[in-house]
Design a protein around this motif. Structure first.
Motif, PDB file in Angstrom:
ATOM      1  N   TYR A 182      -7.590   0.557   0.989  1.00  0.00           N
ATOM      2  CA  TYR A 182      -6.217   0.691   0.525  1.00  0.00           C
ATOM      3  C   TYR A 182      -5.922   2.095   0.022  1.00  0.00           C
ATOM      4  O   TYR A 182      -6.813   2.814  -0.452  1.00  0.00           O
ATOM      5  N   LEU A 183      -4.662   2.467   0.114  1.00  0.00           N
ATOM      6  CA  LEU A 183      -4.188   3.732  -0.443  1.00  0.00           C
ATOM      7  C   LEU A 183      -3.825   3.527  -1.913  1.00  0.00           C
ATOM      8  O   LEU A 183      -3.778   2.395  -2.399  1.00  0.00           O
ATOM      9  N   THR A 184      -3.518   4.618  -2.600  1.00  0.00           N
ATOM     10  CA  THR A 184      -3.235   4.504  -4.032  1.00  0.00           C
ATOM     11  C   THR A 184      -1.893   3.840  -4.336  1.00  0.00           C
ATOM     12  O   THR A 184      -1.630   3.492  -5.482  1.00  0.00           O
ATOM     13  N   ASN A 185      -1.048   3.672  -3.318  1.00  0.00           N
ATOM     14  CA  ASN A 185       0.202   2.953  -3.549  1.00  0.00           C
ATOM     15  C   ASN A 185       0.076   1.463  -3.251  1.00  0.00           C
ATOM     16  O   ASN A 185       1.059   0.731  -3.237  1.00  0.00           O
ATOM     17  N   GLY A 186      -1.173   1.005  -3.016  1.00  0.00           N
ATOM     18  CA  GLY A 186      -1.412  -0.415  -2.801  1.00  0.00           C
ATOM     19  C   GLY A 186      -1.254  -0.863  -1.358  1.00  0.00           C
ATOM     20  O   GLY A 186      -1.442  -2.041  -1.058  1.00  0.00           O
ATOM     21  N   LYS A 187      -0.934   0.060  -0.470  1.00  0.00           N
ATOM     22  CA  LYS A 187      -0.763  -0.290   0.945  1.00  0.00           C
ATOM     23  C   LYS A 187      -2.079  -0.083   1.703  1.00  0.00           C
ATOM     24  O   LYS A 187      -2.893   0.763   1.332  1.00  0.00           O
ATOM     25  N   PRO A 188      -2.300  -0.849   2.774  1.00  0.00           N
ATOM     26  CA  PRO A 188      -3.523  -0.667   3.568  1.00  0.00           C
ATOM     27  C   PRO A 188      -3.604   0.736   4.154  1.00  0.00           C
ATOM     28  O   PRO A 188      -2.581   1.394   4.375  1.00  0.00           O
ATOM     29  N   ILE A 189      -4.810   1.194   4.428  1.00  0.00           N
ATOM     30  CA  ILE A 189      -5.003   2.510   5.034  1.00  0.00           C
ATOM     31  C   ILE A 189      -4.618   2.438   6.502  1.00  0.00           C
ATOM     32  O   ILE A 189      -5.370   1.922   7.339  1.00  0.00           O
ATOM     33  N   THR A 190      -3.427   2.902   6.812  1.00  0.00           N
ATOM     34  CA  THR A 190      -2.958   3.014   8.193  1.00  0.00           C
ATOM     35  C   THR A 190      -2.274   4.366   8.349  1.00  0.00           C
ATOM     36  O   THR A 190      -1.866   4.990   7.367  1.00  0.00           O
ATOM     37  N   LYS A 191      -2.162   4.805   9.593  1.00  0.00           N
ATOM     38  CA  LYS A 191      -1.497   6.084   9.857  1.00  0.00           C
ATOM     39  C   LYS A 191      -0.072   6.075   9.320  1.00  0.00           C
ATOM     40  O   LYS A 191       0.382   7.051   8.695  1.00  0.00           O
ATOM     41  N   GLU A 192       0.639   4.980   9.532  1.00  0.00           N
ATOM     42  CA  GLU A 192       2.027   4.905   9.102  1.00  0.00           C
ATOM     43  C   GLU A 192       2.155   4.985   7.587  1.00  0.00           C
ATOM     44  O   GLU A 192       3.045   5.668   7.062  1.00  0.00           O
ATOM     45  N   ASN A 193       1.279   4.291   6.868  1.00  0.00           N
ATOM     46  CA  ASN A 193       1.353   4.298   5.410  1.00  0.00           C
ATOM     47  C   ASN A 193       0.953   5.651   4.828  1.00  0.00           C
ATOM     48  O   ASN A 193       1.514   6.087   3.815  1.00  0.00           O
ATOM     49  N   ILE A 194      -0.013   6.327   5.463  1.00  0.00           N
ATOM     50  CA  ILE A 194      -0.387   7.666   5.012  1.00  0.00           C
ATOM     51  C   ILE A 194       0.761   8.637   5.247  1.00  0.00           C
ATOM     52  O   ILE A 194       1.093   9.463   4.380  1.00  0.00           O
ATOM     53  N   LYS A 195       1.403   8.538   6.402  1.00  0.00           N
ATOM     54  CA  LYS A 195       2.523   9.436   6.694  1.00  0.00           C
ATOM     55  C   LYS A 195       3.680   9.226   5.732  1.00  0.00           C
ATOM     56  O   LYS A 195       4.385  10.181   5.371  1.00  0.00           O
TER      57      LYS A 195
END
Length: 330
Positions: free
Chosen positions: A187-200
């Motif tokens: 997961y990323l620090t905003n609670g979303k899964p690690i995906t290209k879209e969420n990182i962008k």
């Protein structure tokens, strides 16, 4: 209750003691005071009920919402950032499960408000309905630190990736070091899964706070505990990419160092090196155009921040290929 052999001078003592032993009171104000009427006799507010509900959900084999579904409740709780840190994960879990809801149509939690008996009964009924609805794996008992952070990546304690007030680069580095959130696997620090879209999406947020042309450095190195190249002084470009990576993935996210340039990903950090011409620079991958062509951002390029720079691995010299490394946190 039959196995309880502690003090019974108060009617509640057996029940509060056993509840504490089972972990149901973890994080609440009653822990350590289970037989003290001054604590047990207080009205329970919604924050404390959220803690108890979250503790119970992890003990009764309830089917729990995913970390992402819990994190979605942040946007559905207008007063989320007013919630004391130790209650946030519990509130998100309780709301995502439907055990507790908002106090109004907007979803305001209103944690300082007290629960009456009828409201407490509703919570207990919902918990009973969720018993044994899971697959037996549960969410675990948490990390036993007493702050109910558990295993869900819902705590965002850092401020935006941007200069705050009149701070300089070193002051920003100090703040980023102190505020970088905990890493949660996957997961990323905003609670979303690690995906290209969420990182962008997080990169777009960072770009707003640190747009093209922002003056980044007037010196050569800064004190920053970088996850890539050591714990001492970091160059301006290194500190920028390291701070941005921590902002997105979390301070203690694992780092994989490799030279598989055909496997670049959005969110990777690249340390360009080429001893044939003295080139030495660190960039952050923001998008992939093809297997070899990517877009990156960097700090300390002519002492400024720049986004949307294109580069192509196929155009690298043999020396650069041999000396350049990728640092990935996937």
């Amino acid at each position: 209750y039959e196995s309880y052999n502690g003090p019974k001078d108060s009617w509640y003592a057996p029940f509060t003691t056993i509840a504490s032993q089972k972990g149901l009171l973890d994080g609440t104000n009653v822990v350590g005071h289970e037989t003290d009427g001054d604590y047990v006799g207080q009205f329970m507010n919604r924050y404390e009920m959220a803690l108890m509900a979250a503790n119970a959900l992890k003990k009764i084999n309830a089917k729990l919402p995913s970390a992402s579904e819990q994190a979605d409740q942040m946007d559905k709780t207008p007063d989320y950032w007013d919630i004391p840190k130790q209650y946030r994960n519990a509130v998100l879990l309780a709301k995502a499960c439907g055990v507790l809801s908002g106090m109004d149509s907007a979803g305001t939690f209103g944690g300082t408000g007290a629960l009456n008996r009828a409201q407490a009964c509703v919570v207990l009924i919902k918990l009973d309905e969720m018993k044994d609805t899971g697959d037996g794996s549960g969410d675990g008992p948490g990390d036993n630190t007493g702050d109910n952070t558990g295993d869900t990546p819902t705590e965002i304690t850092r401020s935006p990736f941007a200069f705050q007030g009149s701070e300089n680069v070193q002051q920003m580095m100090n703040r980023l070091n102190a505020e970088a959130p905990k890493y949660y696997e996957g997961y990323l620090t905003n609670g979303k899964p690690i995906t290209k879209e969420n990182i962008k999406a997080m990169l777009a947020e960072a770009e707003k706070g640190m747009p093209d042309g922002t003056a980044w450095t007037t010196g050569e190195t800064y004190k920053y505990v970088t996850p890539f190249f050591g714990k001492g002084w970091a160059s301006g470009c290194n500190s920028f990419s390291a701070g941005l990576s921590d902002y997105i993935f979390g301070k203690n996210a694992p780092v994989k160092k490799h030279q598989d340039f055909d496997n670049l990903k959005v969110g990777d950090v690249i340390w360009w090196k080429d001893s044939s011409d003295g080139y030495d620079h660190v960039v952050f991958v923001t998008d992939m155009q093809s297997a070899n062509e990517y877009i990156c951002c960097n700090g300390n390029s002519s002492k400024k921040v720049w986004w949307n720079r294109k580069d192509n691995v196929a155009e690298w010299s043999q020396t650069q290929r041999a000396e350049t490394y990728v640092y990935s946190r996937y």
